[in-house]
Design a protein around this motif. Structure first.
Motif, PDB file in Angstrom:
ATOM      1  N   GLU A  73       0.851  -1.189   0.000  1.00 54.84           N
ATOM      2  CA  GLU A  73       0.000   0.000   0.000  1.00 54.84           C
ATOM      3  C   GLU A  73       0.891   1.246   0.000  1.00 54.84           C
ATOM      4  OE1 GLU A  73      -3.559   0.327   0.063  1.00 54.84           O
ATOM      5  OE2 GLU A  73      -3.144  -1.683  -0.705  1.00 54.84           O
ATOM      6  N   PRO A  74       0.431   2.340  -0.569  1.00 55.81           N
ATOM      7  CA  PRO A  74       1.213   3.579  -0.539  1.00 55.81           C
ATOM      8  C   PRO A  74       1.542   3.980   0.897  1.00 55.81           C
ATOM      9  CG  PRO A  74      -0.730   3.839  -1.920  1.00 55.81           C
ATOM     10  CD  PRO A  74      -0.846   2.498  -1.276  1.00 55.81           C
ATOM     11  N   GLU A  75       2.776   4.422   1.093  1.00 56.73           N
ATOM     12  CA  GLU A  75       3.215   4.822   2.424  1.00 56.73           C
ATOM     13  C   GLU A  75       3.347   6.345   2.477  1.00 56.73           C
ATOM     14  OE1 GLU A  75       7.146   4.248   5.249  1.00 56.73           O
ATOM     15  OE2 GLU A  75       6.820   2.884   3.568  1.00 56.73           O
ATOM     16  N   ALA A  76       2.570   6.968   3.352  1.00 59.61           N
ATOM     17  CA  ALA A  76       2.629   8.426   3.488  1.00 59.61           C
ATOM     18  C   ALA A  76       3.729   8.797   4.474  1.00 59.61           C
ATOM     19  CB  ALA A  76       1.292   8.957   3.971  1.00 59.61           C
ATOM     20  N   LEU A  77       4.691   9.569   4.010  1.00 63.28           N
ATOM     21  CA  LEU A  77       5.736  10.058   4.913  1.00 63.28           C
ATOM     22  C   LEU A  77       5.301  11.422   5.448  1.00 63.28           C
ATOM     23  CD1 LEU A  77       8.904   9.182   2.798  1.00 63.28           C
ATOM     24  CD2 LEU A  77       7.932   7.893   4.705  1.00 63.28           C
ATOM     25  N   PRO A  78       5.811  11.799   6.613  1.00 63.59           N
ATOM     26  CA  PRO A  78       5.496  13.142   7.105  1.00 63.59           C
ATOM     27  C   PRO A  78       6.220  14.202   6.257  1.00 63.59           C
ATOM     28  CG  PRO A  78       7.067  12.057   8.563  1.00 63.59           C
ATOM     29  CD  PRO A  78       6.661  11.034   7.541  1.00 63.59           C
ATOM     30  N   ARG A  79       5.834  15.453   6.435  1.00 59.37           N
ATOM     31  CA  ARG A  79       6.559  16.545   5.782  1.00 59.37           C
ATOM     32  C   ARG A  79       7.977  16.570   6.325  1.00 59.37           C
ATOM     33  NH1 ARG A  79       6.454  20.921   2.942  1.00 59.37           N
ATOM     34  NH2 ARG A  79       4.398  20.356   2.153  1.00 59.37           N
ATOM     35  N   LEU A  80       8.967  16.477   5.435  1.00 63.00           N
ATOM     36  CA  LEU A  80      10.367  16.337   5.864  1.00 63.00           C
ATOM     37  C   LEU A  80      11.266  17.246   5.043  1.00 63.00           C
ATOM     38  CD1 LEU A  80      10.546  12.424   5.863  1.00 63.00           C
ATOM     39  CD2 LEU A  80      10.570  13.882   7.906  1.00 63.00           C
ATOM     40  N   PRO A  81      12.394  17.668   5.619  1.00 60.44           N
ATOM     41  CA  PRO A  81      13.399  18.337   4.793  1.00 60.44           C
ATOM     42  C   PRO A  81      13.836  17.370   3.680  1.00 60.44           C
ATOM     43  CG  PRO A  81      13.958  18.497   7.118  1.00 60.44           C
ATOM     44  CD  PRO A  81      12.802  17.557   7.019  1.00 60.44           C
ATOM     45  N   LYS A  82      14.127  17.892   2.502  1.00 59.00           N
ATOM     46  CA  LYS A  82      14.490  17.017   1.385  1.00 59.00           C
ATOM     47  C   LYS A  82      15.756  16.204   1.670  1.00 59.00           C
ATOM     48  CE  LYS A  82      11.930  19.365  -2.229  1.00 59.00           C
ATOM     49  NZ  LYS A  82      11.960  20.244  -3.423  1.00 59.00           N
ATOM     50  N   THR A  83      16.638  16.736   2.518  1.00 60.20           N
ATOM     51  CA  THR A  83      17.842  15.982   2.879  1.00 60.20           C
ATOM     52  C   THR A  83      17.467  14.707   3.639  1.00 60.20           C
ATOM     53  OG1 THR A  83      18.013  17.416   4.819  1.00 60.20           O
ATOM     54  CG2 THR A  83      19.447  17.936   2.951  1.00 60.20           C
ATOM     55  N   VAL A  84      16.452  14.806   4.501  1.00 58.20           N
ATOM     56  CA  VAL A  84      16.004  13.641   5.279  1.00 58.20           C
ATOM     57  C   VAL A  84      15.234  12.671   4.385  1.00 58.20           C
ATOM     58  CG1 VAL A  84      14.637  12.877   7.252  1.00 58.20           C
ATOM     59  CG2 VAL A  84      15.920  15.029   7.386  1.00 58.20           C
ATOM     60  N   LEU A  85      14.374  13.225   3.537  1.00 54.73           N
ATOM     61  CA  LEU A  85      13.639  12.405   2.586  1.00 54.73           C
ATOM     62  C   LEU A  85      14.621  11.629   1.692  1.00 54.73           C
ATOM     63  CD1 LEU A  85      10.990  11.535   1.272  1.00 54.73           C
ATOM     64  CD2 LEU A  85      10.992  13.679  -0.025  1.00 54.73           C
ATOM     65  N   ALA A  86      15.696  12.290   1.291  1.00 55.26           N
ATOM     66  CA  ALA A  86      16.707  11.646   0.447  1.00 55.26           C
ATOM     67  C   ALA A  86      17.321  10.439   1.156  1.00 55.26           C
ATOM     68  CB  ALA A  86      17.793  12.651   0.065  1.00 55.26           C
ATOM     69  N   GLU A  87      17.573  10.571   2.447  1.00 57.50           N
ATOM     70  CA  GLU A  87      18.160   9.454   3.200  1.00 57.50           C
ATOM     71  C   GLU A  87      17.202   8.271   3.252  1.00 57.50           C
ATOM     72  OE1 GLU A  87      19.300  11.072   6.982  1.00 57.50           O
ATOM     73  OE2 GLU A  87      20.817  12.375   6.068  1.00 57.50           O
ATOM     74  N   ILE A  88      15.918   8.559   3.410  1.00 54.05           N
ATOM     75  CA  ILE A  88      14.912   7.489   3.458  1.00 54.05           C
ATOM     76  C   ILE A  88      14.847   6.777   2.106  1.00 54.05           C
ATOM     77  CG2 ILE A  88      12.429   7.032   3.660  1.00 54.05           C
ATOM     78  CD1 ILE A  88      12.339   9.340   5.730  1.00 54.05           C
ATOM     79  N   ILE A  89      14.838   7.554   1.030  1.00 51.06           N
ATOM     80  CA  ILE A  89      14.763   6.962  -0.313  1.00 51.06           C
ATOM     81  C   ILE A  89      16.011   6.121  -0.600  1.00 51.06           C
ATOM     82  CG2 ILE A  89      14.706   7.504  -2.789  1.00 51.06           C
ATOM     83  CD1 ILE A  89      13.071  10.068  -1.948  1.00 51.06           C
ATOM     84  N   VAL A  90      17.174   6.655  -0.221  1.00 49.92           N
ATOM     85  CA  VAL A  90      18.424   5.931  -0.461  1.00 49.92           C
ATOM     86  C   VAL A  90      18.450   4.623   0.332  1.00 49.92           C
ATOM     87  CG1 VAL A  90      20.907   6.013   0.085  1.00 49.92           C
ATOM     88  CG2 VAL A  90      19.847   7.851  -1.240  1.00 49.92           C
ATOM     89  N   ASP A  91      17.906   4.649   1.529  1.00 54.55           N
ATOM     90  CA  ASP A  91      17.812   3.436   2.332  1.00 54.55           C
ATOM     91  C   ASP A  91      16.958   2.376   1.622  1.00 54.55           C
ATOM     92  OD1 ASP A  91      18.590   2.420   4.994  1.00 54.55           O
ATOM     93  OD2 ASP A  91      16.401   2.131   5.164  1.00 54.55           O
ATOM     94  N   ARG A  92      15.849   2.820   1.021  1.00 50.41           N
ATOM     95  CA  ARG A  92      14.988   1.901   0.257  1.00 50.41           C
ATOM     96  C   ARG A  92      15.727   1.351  -0.957  1.00 50.41           C
ATOM     97  NH1 ARG A  92       9.645   1.754   1.391  1.00 50.41           N
ATOM     98  NH2 ARG A  92       9.328   2.666   3.432  1.00 50.41           N
ATOM     99  N   VAL A  93      16.468   2.238  -1.614  1.00 47.28           N
ATOM    100  CA  VAL A  93      17.222   1.823  -2.799  1.00 47.28           C
ATOM    101  C   VAL A  93      18.264   0.773  -2.404  1.00 47.28           C
ATOM    102  CG1 VAL A  93      18.858   2.604  -4.566  1.00 47.28           C
ATOM    103  CG2 VAL A  93      16.820   3.973  -4.057  1.00 47.28           C
TER     104      VAL A  93
END
Ligand code: CTP
Ligand code: CA
Length: 221
Positions: free
Chosen positions: A192-212
């Motif tokens: 299911e789609p996962e809603a992330l909270p509003r985050l600084p793009k630097t933090v969002l980038a870390e989450i995405i990189v972790d998934r990658v």
């Protein structure tokens, strides 16, 4: 940083990141482009580097400072970006397509400056190549972004499937372009789609990189 990187979750992996807008020339002094600042893509390149990856950043024109210890390829048009991506993914484990690629370009570039002789002017436009959809290397982890102004999850799901992505990051175009923060949804084929909270793009980038990193590891195992 290099010490951390060697043991990071992407150690030994090669990651290609695209960032920024493209510019499609109209005449020698004018172009069609968009509001992309490159912030998200540059943050992703830095996060992937810090996770230990060997990173190639393919970037359209932005005002951003170039990241250290990242190979940078500068491009202007969608066609140039397509060529650079095709070459870079040959040896890559993952492609993160964060660039805001122009969907249309003038069908013909005027060789001289267009003069204001007409009261109204129409420019014929033609579609650019869909870079993400055209990259089909087996085993490559593909991540896309979708900036929408309506029906975010529906459009996001359609792009995930049409472009055969492993992960799609969807957000509201008006809320993210040029901003320092973003509220994103992570879409995958399985969950299911996962809603992330509003985050600084630097933090969002870390989450995405972790998934990658997880996707790359799963593919290698
Ligand atoms: N993309 C691409 N090549 C293009 C256009 C988009 O590789 N010519 C990539 C973007 O970098 C992004 C994803 O495709 O990762 C989705 O981009 P988006 O503009 O949201 O979707 P489009 O497929 O272009 O559809 P539309 O703009 O009509 O919503
Ligand atoms: Ca588009």
């Amino acid at each position: 940083r290099a010490m951390l990187g060697r043991h990071g979750p992407l150690a030994g992996a090669r990651v290609v990141v695209t960032a920024g807008p493209t510019r499609e020339p109209i005449d020698p002094i004018r172009f069609i482009s968009n509001h992309s600042s490159g912030r998200m893509g540059y943050a992703l390149a830095e996060a992937a580097r810090d996770a230990g990856a060997q990173v190639t950043l393919i970037t359209g024109p932005t005002e951003r400072q170039l990241p250290f210890e990242v190979e940078v390829v500068h491009v202007q048009t969608a066609a140039e970006m397509a060529e650079a991506v095709q070459a870079a993914v040959e040896t890559a484990d993952a492609l993160i397509m964060c660039a805001a690629v122009a969907d249309y370009r003038p069908s013909r570039v005027a060789p001289e400056k267009i003069k204001k002789t007409e009261e109204q002017l129409s420019l014929p436009l033609e579609r650019t190549i869909d870079i993400l959809a055209s990259v089909q290397r087996p085993g490559l982890v593909k991540v896309g972004f979708a900036a929408e102004t309506e029906r975010l999850l529906e459009h996001g799901r359609a792009k995930l499937e049409a472009k055969r992505l492993d992960l799609l990051v969807a957000n509201d175009a008006r809320e993210t372009m040029g901003r320092e923060e973003s509220q994103a949804y992570l879409l995958t084929a399985e969950r299911e789609p996962e809603a992330l909270p509003r985050l600084p793009k630097t933090v969002l980038a870390e989450i995405i990189v972790d998934r990658v990193a997880r996707l790359v590891r799963a593919r290698r195992a």
